[in-house]
Design a protein around this motif. Structure first.
Motif, PDB file in Angstrom:
ATOM      1  N   MET A 150      18.011 -38.712  78.600  1.00 22.70           N
ATOM      2  CA  MET A 150      19.266 -38.482  77.890  1.00 22.70           C
ATOM      3  C   MET A 150      20.095 -37.366  78.513  1.00 22.70           C
ATOM      4  O   MET A 150      21.232 -37.124  78.106  1.00 22.70           O
ATOM      5  CB  MET A 150      18.986 -38.148  76.421  1.00 22.70           C
ATOM      6  CG  MET A 150      18.159 -39.202  75.697  1.00 22.70           C
ATOM      7  SD  MET A 150      18.950 -40.820  75.674  1.00 22.70           S
ATOM      8  CE  MET A 150      20.261 -40.520  74.487  1.00 22.70           C
ATOM      9  N   ILE A 151      19.535 -36.679  79.507  1.00 23.92           N
ATOM     10  CA  ILE A 151      20.263 -35.597  80.167  1.00 23.92           C
ATOM     11  C   ILE A 151      20.176 -35.798  81.679  1.00 23.92           C
ATOM     12  O   ILE A 151      19.257 -36.446  82.181  1.00 23.92           O
ATOM     13  CB  ILE A 151      19.698 -34.211  79.784  1.00 23.92           C
ATOM     14  CG1 ILE A 151      18.191 -34.152  80.043  1.00 23.92           C
ATOM     15  CG2 ILE A 151      19.995 -33.892  78.337  1.00 23.92           C
ATOM     16  CD1 ILE A 151      17.562 -32.823  79.693  1.00 23.92           C
ATOM     17  N   ASP A 152      21.131 -35.232  82.418  1.00 24.58           N
ATOM     18  CA  ASP A 152      21.127 -35.399  83.873  1.00 24.58           C
ATOM     19  C   ASP A 152      20.133 -34.419  84.505  1.00 24.58           C
ATOM     20  O   ASP A 152      19.518 -33.591  83.823  1.00 24.58           O
ATOM     21  CB  ASP A 152      22.531 -35.222  84.446  1.00 24.58           C
ATOM     22  CG  ASP A 152      23.127 -33.843  84.185  1.00 24.58           C
ATOM     23  OD1 ASP A 152      22.358 -32.863  84.129  1.00 24.58           O
ATOM     24  OD2 ASP A 152      24.359 -33.743  84.035  1.00 24.58           O
ATOM     25  N   HIS A 153      19.981 -34.509  85.823  1.00 22.16           N
ATOM     26  CA  HIS A 153      18.931 -33.749  86.492  1.00 22.16           C
ATOM     27  C   HIS A 153      19.163 -32.246  86.428  1.00 22.16           C
ATOM     28  O   HIS A 153      18.214 -31.469  86.358  1.00 22.16           O
ATOM     29  CB  HIS A 153      18.792 -34.210  87.950  1.00 22.16           C
ATOM     30  CG  HIS A 153      20.051 -34.080  88.747  1.00 22.16           C
ATOM     31  ND1 HIS A 153      21.099 -34.963  88.623  1.00 22.16           N
ATOM     32  CD2 HIS A 153      20.419 -33.168  89.678  1.00 22.16           C
ATOM     33  CE1 HIS A 153      22.067 -34.596  89.444  1.00 22.16           C
ATOM     34  NE2 HIS A 153      21.697 -33.520  90.092  1.00 22.16           N
ATOM     35  N   GLN A 154      20.426 -31.807  86.423  1.00 24.09           N
ATOM     36  CA  GLN A 154      20.699 -30.375  86.354  1.00 24.09           C
ATOM     37  C   GLN A 154      20.331 -29.825  84.974  1.00 24.09           C
ATOM     38  O   GLN A 154      19.699 -28.767  84.868  1.00 24.09           O
ATOM     39  CB  GLN A 154      22.181 -30.112  86.649  1.00 24.09           C
ATOM     40  CG  GLN A 154      22.518 -28.622  86.737  1.00 24.09           C
ATOM     41  CD  GLN A 154      23.982 -28.383  87.078  1.00 24.09           C
ATOM     42  OE1 GLN A 154      24.831 -29.220  86.759  1.00 24.09           O
ATOM     43  NE2 GLN A 154      24.281 -27.276  87.712  1.00 24.09           N
ATOM     44  N   ARG A 180      17.079 -27.078  83.484  1.00 29.54           N
ATOM     45  CA  ARG A 180      17.244 -25.958  82.545  1.00 29.54           C
ATOM     46  C   ARG A 180      16.394 -26.157  81.293  1.00 29.54           C
ATOM     47  O   ARG A 180      15.798 -25.207  80.773  1.00 29.54           O
ATOM     48  CB  ARG A 180      18.720 -25.826  82.172  1.00 29.54           C
ATOM     49  CG  ARG A 180      19.591 -25.389  83.346  1.00 29.54           C
ATOM     50  CD  ARG A 180      21.065 -25.460  83.001  1.00 29.54           C
ATOM     51  NE  ARG A 180      21.903 -25.018  84.119  1.00 29.54           N
ATOM     52  CZ  ARG A 180      23.204 -25.195  84.174  1.00 29.54           C
ATOM     53  NH1 ARG A 180      23.840 -25.813  83.182  1.00 29.54           N
ATOM     54  NH2 ARG A 180      23.896 -24.772  85.222  1.00 29.54           N
ATOM     55  N   VAL A 181      16.356 -27.399  80.803  1.00 33.74           N
ATOM     56  CA  VAL A 181      15.563 -27.700  79.613  1.00 33.74           C
ATOM     57  C   VAL A 181      14.082 -27.448  79.880  1.00 33.74           C
ATOM     58  O   VAL A 181      13.370 -26.889  79.042  1.00 33.74           O
ATOM     59  CB  VAL A 181      15.795 -29.167  79.173  1.00 33.74           C
ATOM     60  CG1 VAL A 181      14.754 -29.606  78.166  1.00 33.74           C
ATOM     61  CG2 VAL A 181      17.192 -29.320  78.575  1.00 33.74           C
ATOM     62  N   TYR A 213       4.461 -33.207  81.015  1.00 31.20           N
ATOM     63  CA  TYR A 213       4.820 -34.527  81.541  1.00 31.20           C
ATOM     64  C   TYR A 213       6.237 -34.862  81.077  1.00 31.20           C
ATOM     65  O   TYR A 213       6.538 -34.795  79.881  1.00 31.20           O
ATOM     66  CB  TYR A 213       3.845 -35.590  81.038  1.00 31.20           C
ATOM     67  CG  TYR A 213       2.420 -35.364  81.488  1.00 31.20           C
ATOM     68  CD1 TYR A 213       1.960 -35.882  82.689  1.00 31.20           C
ATOM     69  CD2 TYR A 213       1.535 -34.624  80.711  1.00 31.20           C
ATOM     70  CE1 TYR A 213       0.650 -35.680  83.109  1.00 31.20           C
ATOM     71  CE2 TYR A 213       0.230 -34.410  81.120  1.00 31.20           C
ATOM     72  CZ  TYR A 213      -0.206 -34.943  82.315  1.00 31.20           C
ATOM     73  OH  TYR A 213      -1.501 -34.731  82.725  1.00 31.20           O
ATOM     74  N   ILE A 214       7.079 -35.206  82.026  1.00 31.11           N
ATOM     75  CA  ILE A 214       8.486 -35.467  81.729  1.00 31.11           C
ATOM     76  C   ILE A 214       8.746 -36.961  81.816  1.00 31.11           C
ATOM     77  O   ILE A 214       8.334 -37.617  82.770  1.00 31.11           O
ATOM     78  CB  ILE A 214       9.395 -34.728  82.736  1.00 31.11           C
ATOM     79  CG1 ILE A 214       9.089 -33.226  82.711  1.00 31.11           C
ATOM     80  CG2 ILE A 214      10.862 -34.978  82.434  1.00 31.11           C
ATOM     81  CD1 ILE A 214       9.779 -32.458  83.819  1.00 31.11           C
ATOM     82  N   GLY A 215       9.411 -37.512  80.804  1.00 33.88           N
ATOM     83  CA  GLY A 215       9.712 -38.936  80.856  1.00 33.88           C
ATOM     84  C   GLY A 215      10.483 -39.409  79.648  1.00 33.88           C
ATOM     85  O   GLY A 215      10.945 -38.611  78.818  1.00 33.88           O
ATOM     86  N   ASN A 253      16.656 -39.813  87.664  1.00 32.61           N
ATOM     87  CA  ASN A 253      15.293 -39.280  87.720  1.00 32.61           C
ATOM     88  C   ASN A 253      14.234 -40.367  87.517  1.00 32.61           C
ATOM     89  O   ASN A 253      13.106 -40.060  87.128  1.00 32.61           O
ATOM     90  CB  ASN A 253      15.106 -38.192  86.661  1.00 32.61           C
ATOM     91  CG  ASN A 253      15.970 -36.969  86.920  1.00 32.61           C
ATOM     92  OD1 ASN A 253      16.004 -36.450  88.030  1.00 32.61           O
ATOM     93  ND2 ASN A 253      16.683 -36.518  85.904  1.00 32.61           N
ATOM     94  N   ARG A 254      14.584 -41.618  87.772  1.00 37.76           N
ATOM     95  CA  ARG A 254      13.657 -42.728  87.523  1.00 37.76           C
ATOM     96  C   ARG A 254      12.328 -42.534  88.259  1.00 37.76           C
ATOM     97  O   ARG A 254      11.260 -42.713  87.686  1.00 37.76           O
ATOM     98  CB  ARG A 254      14.289 -44.055  87.948  1.00 37.76           C
ATOM     99  CG  ARG A 254      13.364 -45.246  87.783  1.00 37.76           C
ATOM    100  CD  ARG A 254      13.985 -46.509  88.328  1.00 37.76           C
ATOM    101  NE  ARG A 254      15.044 -46.994  87.464  1.00 37.76           N
ATOM    102  CZ  ARG A 254      14.833 -47.844  86.456  1.00 37.76           C
ATOM    103  NH1 ARG A 254      13.625 -48.269  86.200  1.00 37.76           N
ATOM    104  NH2 ARG A 254      15.837 -48.256  85.713  1.00 37.76           N
TER     105      ARG A 254
END
Length: 506
Positions: free
Chosen positions: A191-195, A199-200, A221-223, A235-236
């Motif tokens: 739901m958010i872009d790579h930049q 930060r998140v 783990y990010i997904g 970020n696929r």
């Protein structure tokens, strides 16, 4: 170990005695998180299907603990019936009363994934004291009970809601001592872009550092663990790699379950020994008269008793129970029930730790056979007997390069799909996945869904799509993008007329 626990009232301070069901149980995964972080959707994503009693919504919708377990006959078992089943490990939960049991259930699902593990869905954690009181039962106490018995604890965070509420903080603190079981999942990261994601991630690590209070960096783990299109698919590749790592970790649970149970048994034995020293030391301090005044004094000076025991018996401070919790429990109990130290009970436990446990460790195979025939793919767990699809993890890369040259499919209307099909220069009337890869990536659908669509569309299983199969795939993608579910079996009206005898299910 049981006589030692009973003699020194261990279960009244810590947790109920272990029984056969605790050792026979399949590996358990506990999902914990604030409301609307995607706990129930994560289970659906893992199973690739709904389960009885499932409720999903934008606000708090799961108001109960749900044990999702394997069953030939699907259905729901209420909490009161569940805790009297001797074949399941939930009998000690009856101590939390009807308020909890009315919010506890088991969902039986005939899913191959659940042949090797069970999953516990928990209520969404809210903020504020009011919500904690309104539950009507000891929420953190239930989490502590599960935390001691589960094989993996997954803390889910929403990329848009990183704040940790008071109750969530208490819940995480209740799971301390089981740091080796905890995994962090940053969900909805698409739901958010790579930049923003960078930060998140930093903000999440900062918040967790204050709560977990461990010097080690926690594995996050990010997904995006659901079956909807990715909003930002830049970020696929990252999401696929992270999903693969997480599923590998979960799939290791069945073959590591025996070692985990032995490890928890050793931790429990060490804690039981220390508990016996504490109770017997307090017994020495209590006089015949003036018990109430002395009780308050003993509780106040409990830290000094800890130090005395630590020096006399050379025990690590890390083996002692949490000080404030022990004080709270001591305030509720009658000290006249305490007993003096019985060295024989401790000797038996020491013998168990030195000899019996080591013998058991040698009996555990180094590489136990997993209890499921499922391996990690692009979506969730896929039967190893199934044909490889172009949507598997890193299909077409490395040793998988050139396998049928299969890749993804994207959705268009039939008129447009035929034009697109012809423009991609089919060979002998068929397209390989590699040919249409750029078009497939435009769908932004996750691999789990595209894998189903490929299986249903490649009716003759040759690893290529002819014009009819390509059009079918486009239709199924359109169906999914409209918010509908993909069927496990093609309806009659969707089967290509020339291939009625070749259709197969997903």
């Amino acid at each position: 170990m049981l006589p030692l626990e009973q003699h020194y009232l261990f279960n009244e301070f810590h947790s109920p005695p272990l029984n056969d069901a605790d050792f026979d149980a399949k590996p358990l995964i506990l999902l914990v998180g604030q409301y609307s972080t995607g706990k129930t959707t994560f289970i659906k994503y893992l199973l690739e299907r709904d389960f009885p009693g499932m409720r999903i919504g934008p606000e708090p919708t799961t108001d109960r603990f749900i044990a999702v377990m394997y069953g030939e006959n699907e259905g729901v078992i209420p909490g009161n019936a569940l805790v009297v089943d001797p074949k399941k490990q939930f009998r000690p939960l009856s101590a939390f009363g009807n308020s909890f049991l009315n919010r506890f259930q088991c969902s039986l699902v005939k899913s191959p994934v659940l042949k090797g593990m069970s999953i516990i869905d928990t209520p969404g954690i809210l903020a504020g004291e009011k919500q904690r009181i309104d539950r009507g039962y000891d929420f953190t106490g239930v989490l502590e009970w599960f935390g001691e018995r589960v094989d993996r604890i997954i803390l889910l965070f929403d990329a848009h809601k990183l704040d940790i509420s008071d109750e969530f903080r208490r819940s995480i603190e209740a799971l301390r001592g089981h740091d080796d079981k905890i995994r962090i999942v940053l969900n909805k990261a698409d739901m958010i872009d790579h930049q923003q994601l960078m930060r998140v991630y930093g903000a999440l690590m900062w918040s967790l550092g204050k709560v977990l209070q461990t010097p080690e960096v926690v594995r996050v783990y990010i997904g995006s663990f659901w079956n909807e299109p990715l909003r930002y698919d830049v970020n696929r590749t990252l999401f696929e790699d992270e999903t693969q790592d997480l599923f590998k970790d979960l799939q290791s649970l069945p073959k590591n379950s025996a070692l985990r149970k032995l490890n928890d048994l050793i931790k429990r034995a060490r804690l039981a020994k220390v508990h016996a020293f504490i109770i017997s030391e307090i017994k020495k301090e209590i006089p015949v008269f003036g018990k109430d005044h002395k009780k308050k004094e003993v509780i106040k000076n409990l830290e000094e008793i800890y130090g005395k025991i630590q020096k006399e018996h050379s025990i690590s401070i890390g083996d002692f129970p949490e000080l404030n919790k022990m004080k709270e429990n001591l305030g509720k109990i009658d000290f006249t029930r305490f007993h003096s130290l019985k060295p024989k009970l401790l000797e038996v436990v020491d013998e168990m730790l030195c000899n019996d446990i080591s013998q058991l460790m040698s009996m555990v195979p180094n590489d136990c056979s997993p209890t499921t025939l499922y391996e990690v793919k692009g979506g969730a767990f896929e039967n190893v007997k199934d044909r490889v699809t172009p949507f598997g993890y890193k299909s077409g890369e490395g040793c998988n390069a050139g396998y049928g040259e299969m890749e993804w499919i994207v959705n268009k209307e039939r008129a447009n799909s035929d034009t697109l099909f012809d423009s991609l220069n089919p060979v002998n009337g068929k397209l390989s996945g590699a040919t249409v890869k750029e078009e497939l990536l435009k769908s932004k659908l996750p691999n789990a869904i595209l894998g189903k669509i490929w299986k249903l569309s490649d009716v003759d299983r040759d690893g290529y799509l002819d014009k009819d199969e390509f059009a079918l795939a486009m239709h199924l993608i359109h169906v999914k993008l409209q918010g509908n579910e993909i069927p496990f079996e093609l309806p009659d009206h969707l089967i290509p007329p020339k291939k009625k005898d070749k259709v197969y299910t997903c």
